[in-house]
Design an enzyme around this catalytic site. Structure first.
Site, PDB file in Angstrom:
ATOM      1  N   GLU A  21     -26.004  50.432  13.541  1.00 30.63           N
ATOM      2  CA  GLU A  21     -24.606  50.722  13.013  1.00 30.63           C
ATOM      3  C   GLU A  21     -23.848  49.731  13.326  1.00 30.63           C
ATOM      4  OE1 GLU A  21     -21.609  51.532  11.128  1.00 30.63           O
ATOM      5  OE2 GLU A  21     -22.951  53.349  11.324  1.00 30.63           O
TER       6      GLU A  21
ATOM      7  N   GLU B 273     -17.591  48.966  14.578  1.00 28.86           N
ATOM      8  CA  GLU B 273     -17.228  49.274  16.011  1.00 28.86           C
ATOM      9  C   GLU B 273     -16.208  50.187  16.199  1.00 28.86           C
ATOM     10  OE1 GLU B 273     -17.954  44.636  15.627  1.00 28.86           O
ATOM     11  OE2 GLU B 273     -16.651  46.155  14.836  1.00 28.86           O
TER      12      GLU B 273
ATOM     13  N   GLU C 101     -23.544  45.933  23.082  1.00 28.47           N
ATOM     14  CA  GLU C 101     -23.119  46.321  21.881  1.00 28.47           C
ATOM     15  C   GLU C 101     -21.587  45.952  22.118  1.00 28.47           C
ATOM     16  OE1 GLU C 101     -26.726  48.877  22.035  1.00 28.47           O
ATOM     17  OE2 GLU C 101     -25.208  48.291  23.511  1.00 28.47           O
ATOM     18  N   SER C 102     -21.102  44.735  21.617  1.00 24.59           N
ATOM     19  CA  SER C 102     -19.901  44.296  21.088  1.00 24.59           C
ATOM     20  C   SER C 102     -19.083  43.465  22.534  1.00 24.59           C
ATOM     21  CB  SER C 102     -18.669  45.275  20.398  1.00 24.59           C
ATOM     22  OG  SER C 102     -19.557  45.675  19.342  1.00 24.59           O
TER      23      SER C 102
ATOM     24  N   CYS D 129     -20.196  49.012  19.237  1.00 23.46           N
ATOM     25  CA  CYS D 129     -21.136  49.282  18.209  1.00 23.46           C
ATOM     26  C   CYS D 129     -22.100  50.243  18.225  1.00 23.46           C
ATOM     27  CB  CYS D 129     -21.468  48.069  17.299  1.00 23.46           C
ATOM     28  SG  CYS D 129     -22.502  46.966  18.430  1.00 23.46           S
TER      29      CYS D 129
ATOM     30  N   SER E 134     -22.780  37.896  18.973  1.00 18.81           N
ATOM     31  CA  SER E 134     -21.590  38.206  19.353  1.00 18.81           C
ATOM     32  C   SER E 134     -20.777  37.080  19.919  1.00 18.81           C
ATOM     33  CB  SER E 134     -21.572  39.285  20.335  1.00 18.81           C
ATOM     34  OG  SER E 134     -21.948  40.574  19.819  1.00 18.81           O
TER      35      SER E 134
ATOM     36  N   HIS F  18     -18.594  39.948  15.892  1.00 14.31           N
ATOM     37  CA  HIS F  18     -19.703  40.315  16.029  1.00 14.31           C
ATOM     38  C   HIS F  18     -20.636  40.718  14.682  1.00 14.31           C
ATOM     39  CE1 HIS F  18     -18.603  41.484  19.932  1.00 14.31           C
ATOM     40  NE2 HIS F  18     -17.574  42.039  19.437  1.00 14.31           N
TER      41      HIS F  18
ATOM     42  N   GLU G 135     -28.782  42.169   8.997  1.00 13.55           N
ATOM     43  CA  GLU G 135     -29.848  42.697   8.145  1.00 13.55           C
ATOM     44  C   GLU G 135     -29.419  42.889   6.807  1.00 13.55           C
ATOM     45  OE1 GLU G 135     -30.589  44.396  12.320  1.00 13.55           O
ATOM     46  OE2 GLU G 135     -28.896  43.626  11.407  1.00 13.55           O
TER      47      GLU G 135
END
Length: 342
Positions: free
Chosen positions: A7, A10, A65-66, A80, A238, A251, A255
């Site tokens: 995912e 954010e 994550e961020s 995120c 990031s 960020h 994929e």
């Protein structure tokens, strides 16, 4: 990690405080030590620090994550994946209180999750997030509003919750500041490949991150900024930028099938020319098929520049929503999609 993919969208939390004990020498929240941030706040969110940089004004942390930004009387956490960002509110308020700081405003924003079913409580729905925030905040933040700002692009809508002790935003030292939050999906495939590490190249996250910053042109978005960057294995990137008392952050989840990138920056309405330049440079780094831009500001100077910056680059403004929130001022949410070739 969601079963169907990572995912990228954010969740973002911004808290403002007032009051500073003289013995804190004006440092306020910056006196929170690393162990407190990492073990008591970020652990509740389910992320950790991977890199950090600081200057005279604030501390910037790249997270697994961020990002996290810590100013003397302001803190911004952006995470995120399936992190539980709102679980940071209670420990943050506790530690801020121990420093003699009182919460004056809270703002929570996010886009539409790509994989909403993978989100844990309270992030499994916006109503649950709002109730969780309502229950976590002190009664002194009596001016409150929650809204979902729509767009004509179903996958892009903007969720905003704001609470404050005051109904109106007041300029900081006579300056009117803005925050721009950009969400981009369906990144150009060739450009997205730059955010994959080459197998077996032996580079760590710091070295690979610096290389990605250079080859993608990210370093030229705000040329004078001090950049703290990190590349994830096997892919992802990031970056936090520090430019005086202003931050920026990027960020990237590259994929194919659920590619996503975000960009955020703050600035003064008296430097509006920078907005057009930044938007153009961000677009050229990623060339997304869909792009949403949220502008938060107490005045109207900034958001009117967004379409003029992006439409000459082949993006078409599909929708524009406007709403007003306590202390935050106006939030203008615009969505853009690439023009179809005729």
């Amino acid at each position: 990690m969601a079963l169907s993919g990572f995912e990228g969208f954010e969740k973002r939390l911004e808290l403002h405080f007032f009051g500073d004990d003289p013995k804190n020498v004006g440092l306020g929240l910056r006196l929170l030590d690393f162990e407190t941030l990492d073990e008591q706040i970020l652990q509740a969110v389910q992320c950790t620090v991977v890199s950090a940089v600081a200057n005279h004004y604030f501390d910037a942390y790249v997270l697994s994550e961020s990002s996290l930004f810590v100013y003397p009387t302001k803190i911004i956490i952006k995470t995120c994946g399936t992190t539980q960002l709102l679980k940071s509110v209670a420990p943050l308020l506790h530690h801020a209180s121990s420093l003699g700081l009182t919460l004056t405003s809270c703002r929570y924003t996010r886009g539409n999750f790509i994989f909403p079913g993978a989100q844990p409580f309270p992030h499994d729905s916006f109503p649950n997030e709002v109730v969780y925030l309502e229950d976590s905040l002190p009664d002194s933040l009596c001016y409150r509003k929650a809204s979902v700002m729509p767009s004509k692009t179903p996958s892009h809508s903007w969720h905003v919750f704001s609470a404050s002790t005051e109904a109106t935003a007041y300029p900081l030292n006579g300056d009117i500041m803005y925050t721009i939050e950009i969400c981009m999906t369906e990144l150009d495939r060739d450009l997205a490949r730059s955010f994959f590490q080459r197998p077996g190249d032996g580079k760590n996250g710091d070295t690979a991150g610096k290389e990605m910053t250079e080859i993608t042109g990210i370093g030229e978005i705000i040329p004078g900024a001090l950049i703290c960057d990190f590349a994830f294995d096997p892919c992802g990137y990031s970056m936090n930028g520090i430019d005086g008392d202003r931050h920026s952050t990027i960020h990237v989840t590259p994929e194919d099938g659920f590619s996503y990138a975000s960009y955020e920056c703050v600035g003064s309405v008296y430097d509006c020319d920078d907005v057009v330049r930044v938007l153009k440079r961000v677009f050229k780094v990623f060339r997304p098929a869909t792009m949403s831009v949220s502008t938060t500001c107490a005045s109207h100077e900034v958001w009117t520049l967004v379409a003029g910056a992006l439409e000459p680059l082949g993006m078409k403004c599909r929708s524009c929503a406007v709403d007003e929130f306590p202390a935050a001022g106006n939030v203008v949410y615009q969505t853009f999609t690439a023009r179809r070739n005729k």
